[in-house]
Design an enzyme around this catalytic site. Structure first.
Site, PDB file in Angstrom:
ATOM      1  N   ASP A  11       2.409  -6.360  10.574  1.00 53.68           N
ATOM      2  CA  ASP A  11       3.608  -6.775   9.842  1.00 53.68           C
ATOM      3  C   ASP A  11       4.853  -6.590  10.698  1.00 53.68           C
ATOM      4  O   ASP A  11       5.067  -5.521  11.272  1.00 53.68           O
ATOM      5  CB  ASP A  11       3.753  -5.937   8.560  1.00 53.68           C
ATOM      6  CG  ASP A  11       2.710  -6.317   7.532  1.00 53.68           C
ATOM      7  OD1 ASP A  11       2.579  -7.514   7.251  1.00 53.68           O
ATOM      8  OD2 ASP A  11       2.008  -5.406   7.031  1.00 53.68           O
ATOM      9  N   ASP A  37      -1.863 -12.861   4.683  1.00 49.77           N
ATOM     10  CA  ASP A  37      -1.291 -11.880   3.756  1.00 49.77           C
ATOM     11  C   ASP A  37      -0.276 -12.421   2.750  1.00 49.77           C
ATOM     12  O   ASP A  37      -0.138 -11.841   1.662  1.00 49.77           O
ATOM     13  CB  ASP A  37      -0.670 -10.720   4.549  1.00 49.77           C
ATOM     14  CG  ASP A  37      -0.425  -9.480   3.699  1.00 49.77           C
ATOM     15  OD1 ASP A  37      -1.082  -9.346   2.647  1.00 49.77           O
ATOM     16  OD2 ASP A  37       0.417  -8.645   4.070  1.00 49.77           O
ATOM     17  N   HIS A  65       6.838 -11.895   5.839  1.00 49.23           N
ATOM     18  CA  HIS A  65       6.461 -11.863   4.417  1.00 49.23           C
ATOM     19  C   HIS A  65       6.735 -10.524   3.725  1.00 49.23           C
ATOM     20  O   HIS A  65       6.416 -10.390   2.548  1.00 49.23           O
ATOM     21  CB  HIS A  65       5.006 -12.298   4.228  1.00 49.23           C
ATOM     22  CG  HIS A  65       4.011 -11.502   5.003  1.00 49.23           C
ATOM     23  ND1 HIS A  65       3.598 -11.857   6.268  1.00 49.23           N
ATOM     24  CD2 HIS A  65       3.341 -10.379   4.709  1.00 49.23           C
ATOM     25  CE1 HIS A  65       2.709 -10.970   6.702  1.00 49.23           C
ATOM     26  NE2 HIS A  65       2.533 -10.065   5.776  1.00 49.23           N
TER      27      HIS A  65
END
Ligand code: NAG
Ligand code: ZN
Length: 1000
Positions: free
Chosen positions: A69, A191, A441
């Protein structure tokens, strides 16, 4: 700091491809297979480097991967270095170190890498011998890039313009670093919490052969498993000619995790393969048995004799030896069983190798034309809260996009002098990178921890600082005046120290749109009368109105203006216009205020009436079309579930929206009102509660009614989490339908308690009917369409016929157990008792057949807003007060999406047709633009067309062809451009060019 062109100074593009008379051959559609370009120079990557499979066996593609991430529980930099492992054990630099090391140990091994924001950081710090080693791995297809954008963007809260930019940046780095072998073939959004149709359309136009993701509604998944429809063909546009926006889409079997019992990372606890028969606990037979069982049961829900297993997860492979040692053994022992008749063949693979096998299977695939929103992972767990979570960040991200586009344009129009000039050295890349990171995200989605959110905002602010210098330099060069320029970032709360105190100043309005705009300006001032002249010396009608008490409440001690100076400005396409303001009179605020409820505000286009008893809006009319509807608007809040509930213990949180009851509380049945009516603006100021107020505003020249809402701090002293909505209840006769945009582009139809592709069992009557709204939503019947244009991404729904609600702000007291580990309860130094958020909705009322002609340009003006800059005192008489970078405005259907400096000589240009094919009689027509007659100060010497992400020449673009079930294979209509310089755009088309330009 020294200036670099573009992002990657040492890797300047050669651009041999750019020639003046380049023939435009647009996708002929003759070749179904990618060219074997990978074979050049003895390298073998991509589809060429896949391991052989066995046609008569079940082939299991093991895909070693890590999901990194770009900020979530830690900031992007903390993740890179592995700092703050007390929060989460994760260090991307070690992952890449370790994976490269392990790939070298066995040429059969494969790894995919996804997030270029991290790979770029790592690559920069490697020795040249390490860089060579990695290049070798890439050239042999052992290390493969997948997706390849700067980040894996959110799909619900992002705007397509910023997504295209971040993809372009990541893919450019990969192309310039690794050439053809660095070009990802597969898009990979394992994801994101729901999937937007516009993302699929964009990916198709970027040349991806396929797309894989992990999350979809649990009911949708169950049906698709039964029908073997987890692999499908997504037709992602209703306007682009197939297969331009067709994207093969695969749903991964287990999110993005390994099958249960097969996680061999240091973060996991599954038993390793113990294969020495002389030692205790020999478990090979057990492991193989379990694996065969899982493989065979997975194969039952997919169509071909190939299945995929994602062997990895969040931040895994920091000690890659653990994974690879066990995977080597797994492959060895499972395949050894083939001698005894086992039907399973397992291999190291990548998503593109798996995709190639699906393509070779030559089957037909189910077709999908809607999207994957909303996403629920259980009956009471709808991920529809993050459509609105952190509304302040969502707005800041949207403004930053506007500022970045202005910065990019002025870098091109101002030339060299913009990067280095009287105000120092400026650049666009700092903001470009910050914006790219913000698309992640967990970033603009509002699902990161608070300190990470602060870091995203800090990056944007820092990027804007760099751009401000560039913009000042560029405007100095274009105007011939080096007077110092001031930017007022807090005009929305009436704070700007220059205009508050100056007796004489100028304001320049830069318009980033390719058509002229007329825009209302409000400046905080302390005088009561002003004289304003435009660039041609003509006097401009202006009015002074008092600053509202709501605004005083929000700005607190940051400004002291008692009045606002309101006037309408005009700015030319891709250019600026300068207005001079001088104070005429000081004194008390003018007495234009009327207390009590007014009956009506109106201009030449619209009329809004208010109920004298309640102070609420009561009707809206379009005076041109002679339409009128009843329209009541009010604010409500849903009580957020705290998790103690008989049906489920799911609380509302950063991701999930779960109201305790389907009936929201009304904040106040009546509003205290005050009205101001002038020749420039008419407004009704409404007070609902100490924490909710609104101004309903109509500017003299506007076709939209503005609703400026101010919400917060949401009170929580009653220990109830609150989710505040604004609701418009109208006389429009809808029958459960309403409409929302997808990432700011095409519009999708929504129906209450309904999904186009499966029989929905609705379990959350509110949250299960919420959809993302990125720039607009509307309701309509045969006669009337009410469109609401938003200034940021928000969630909303139409729960009752004729009604449209939009969630504005959320303040929650519990974590929703999806990993972020914090309740969404925002405060700041200035707002220690909870964040106050302000925003605008623009309402337009039109006939359905012509509504897009109003709401398309309206939404565009909110996305790309004019940039105001101020100078104190008077400008030199020879200052150029007006400038346009274009020879003429572009036609109304055409939007100039990108104009940015690519390298010393080249400029990236994107032109877009901004109407859907069915949307407008007037505007849904093909349009032709002449590139040579575009710019006023630049000569266009050469042009070459690229794919949407600018990492492949358009004439080299080949994608896999797929056959949908129950339909003829689509045939791409080929068409010719009228000439090299004339470019035709059809509805919803975006065309991307590199131009060689010289300053005239
Ligand atoms: C890709 O990068 C190479 C250099 O590695 C460059 O020559 C080529 O022009 C680039 N392609 C595109 C489409 O920009
Ligand atoms: Zn993630």
């Amino acid at each position: 700091m020294s200036y670099d062109f573009g992002l990657f100074p040492n890797m300047a593009t050669k651009a041999h491809h750019l020639v003046v008379a380049l023939a435009f051959t647009v996708l002929s559609g003759v070749l179904g297979f990618p060219l074997n370009q990978e074979k050049k120079d003895g390298v073998s990557c991509g589809y060429q480097s896949c391991h052989a499979t066995k046609p008569n066996l079940l082939n299991v593609h093991l895909v070693p991967h890590t999901h990194d991430d770009v900020g979530w529980l830690k900031t992007v930099d903390q993740y890179f270095y592995g700092d703050r492992n007390d929060i989460q054990h994760a260090g991307v630099q070690y992952i890449l170190d370790s994976v490269v090391d392990q790939l070298l140990k066995n040429p059969d091994r494969r790894f995919i890498y996804v997030e270029t924001a991290f790979f770029y950081r790592w690559w920069k710090r490697q020795s040249s011998s390490m860089q060579q080693t990695v290049t070798q791995l890439v050239n042999e297809g052992r290390l493969e890039f997948v997706n390849g954008g700067w980040c894996m963007s959110d799909e619900a809260a992002t705007h397509y313009s910023a997504v295209i930019d971040q993809m372009t940046m990541g893919l450019r780095f990969l192309n310039e670093t690794f050439g053809l072998c660095g070009r990802p073939r597969v898009a990979w959004h394992i994801d994101p919490f729901g999937h937007a149709r516009e993302h699929a359309s964009i990916f198709a136009q970027m040349g991806y052969d396929g797309f894989f993701f992990g999350r979809l509604d649990y009911q949708d998944r169950a049906r698709r498993m039964m029908e073997k429809e987890q692999e499908l063909l997504w037709r992602a546009s209703d306007s682009l000619t197939p297969p331009m926006a067709d994207l093969f889409t695969g749903i991964l079997p287990n999110g993005y995790n390994p099958p249960e019992g097969f996680c061999w990372d240091q973060l996991c606890d599954d038993p390793p393969i113990r294969d020495d028969p002389d030692l205790e606990d020999y478990n090979v037979d057990d492991v193989v048995q379990r694996f065969l069982l899982i493989a065979n049961s997975q194969a039952r829900v997919y169509k071909t004799n190939h299945i995929i297993m994602t062997m990895g997860s969040d931040f895994q492979y920091e000690n890659a030896n653990l994974w690879y040692k066990n995977l080597d053994k797994l492959i060895h022992y499972v395949n050894a069983r083939q001698a005894n008749g086992s039907n399973v063949n397992v291999l190291y693979s990548t998503p593109s190798c798996y995709l190639q096998e699906l393509h070779r299977a030559n089957l037909t695939w189910p077709m999908k034309t809607d999207d994957f929103f909303p996403y629920a992972d259980d009956a009471h767990d709808f991920w529809t809260g993050y459509f609105t979570s952190r509304p302040a960040l969502k707005r800041y991200e949207r403004i930053s996009n506007s500022n970045l586009q202005t910065c990019n344009q002025l870098e091109v129009l101002g030339g060299q002098a913009s990067r280095k000039g009287p105000f120092g050295e400026g650049d666009s890349q700092t903001l470009r990178k910050a914006m790219a990171v913000a698309q992640h995200h967990d970033a603009v989605s509002g699902t990161a921890k608070q300190h990470v959110t602060n870091d995203y905002a800090r990056r944007l602010a820092n990027g804007w600082q760099h751009c401000q210098v560039l913009v000042s330099n560029s405007l100095a060069s274009l105007s011939g005046s080096s007077a110092e320029r001031v930017y007022c970032d807090y005009l929305n709360i009436s704070v700007c120290s220059l205009t508050e105190s100056s007796k004489k100043f100028t304001v320049s309005v830069y318009n980033p749109l390719a058509r002229p705009v007329s825009w209302p300006v409000r400046l905080p001032v302390n005088g009561t009368a002003y004289n304003i002249t435009d660039a041609k010396g003509r006097s401009v009608d202006c009015k002074v109105v008092p600053v509202s008490s709501a605004t005083r409440g929000v700005r607190r001690t940051r400004g002291f203006a008692i009045n606002e100076l309101v006037f309408q400005v005009q700015a030319p396409p891709l250019g600026y216009s300068t207005y001079s303001v001088s104070l005429l009179k000081n004194g008390p605020p003018p007495a234009s205020r009327q207390h009590g409820a007014p009956i009506v505000i109106q201009n030449k286009f619209l009329r809004a009436t208010f109920d004298p008893d309640t102070g609420l809006l009561s009707s809206l009319s379009n005076l041109e079309t002679k339409q009128a509807i009843n329209l009541t608007q009010n604010f409500y809040w849903y009580n957020a579930s705290n998790g103690h509930n008989s049906k489920s213990n799911q609380p509302s949180g950063a991701y999930i929206f779960r109201p305790n009851s389907s009936t929201p509380f009304i904040i106040s049945k009546t509003a205290r009102t005050e009205s101001i009516q002038t020749s420039v603006v008419q407004e009704v100021r409404q007070w609902f509660a100490p924490w909710v107020s609104q101004v309903v505003r109509l500017y003299a020249d506007s076709r939209a009614l503005e609703l400026e809402w101010t919400v917060g701090p949401l009170p929580i002293d009653d220990s109830l989490g609150k989710e505040v909505i604004t609701r418009l209840d109208t006389s429009i006769k809808t029958s459960e339908f309403f409409y929302t945009d997808s990432n700011g582009r095409e519009v999708l139809q929504r129906k209450k308690d309904f999904r186009p592709t499966w029989n929905l069992k609705q379990s959350e009557p509110i949250a299960g009917n919420y959809y993302p709204i990125n720039s607009r939503a509307y309701i309509k019947d045969d006669l009337d369409q009410l469109t609401v244009v938003t200034d940021r991404s928000q969630g909303g729904g139409s729960i009752q016929n004729g009604s449209l609600e939009i969630m504005l702000h959320r303040r929650l007291l519990y974590d929703d157990v999806r990993g972020v580990g914090e309740p969404l309860n925002e405060s700041s130094c200035i707002y220690p008792n909870g964040l106050v958020v302000r925003g605008r909705l623009l309402l337009s009322l039109d006939r359905p057949a012509t509504a897009a002609d109003t709401h398309r340009p309206l939404a565009q003006e909110v996305v790309l807003q004019p940039l105001l800059s101020f100078t104190d005192g008077q400008l030199d008489t020879n200052t150029r007060l007006e400038f346009s970078g274009l020879q003429a405005a572009l036609p109304p259907a055409v939007h100039l999406l990108t104009l940015s400096q690519w390298d010393q000589e080249l400029v990236l240009l994107r032109l877009e047709h901004q109407f859907q094919s069915w949307e407008s009689k007037l505007n849904s027509q093909p349009v032709t633009v002449n590139l040579q007659k575009l710019f006023s100060t630049l000569d266009v010497l050469g042009v070459s067309e690229l794919n949407l992400s600018a990492n492949q020449w358009k004439d080299e673009m080949r994608r896999f062809e797929w056959t949908p079930q129950k339909e003829e294979k689509p045939l791409l209509k080929t068409f010719e451009n009228p000439s090299v310089w004339e470019v035709t755009l059809r509805p919803m088309e975006i065309r991307t060019f590199l131009l060689r330009v010289s300053v005239r």
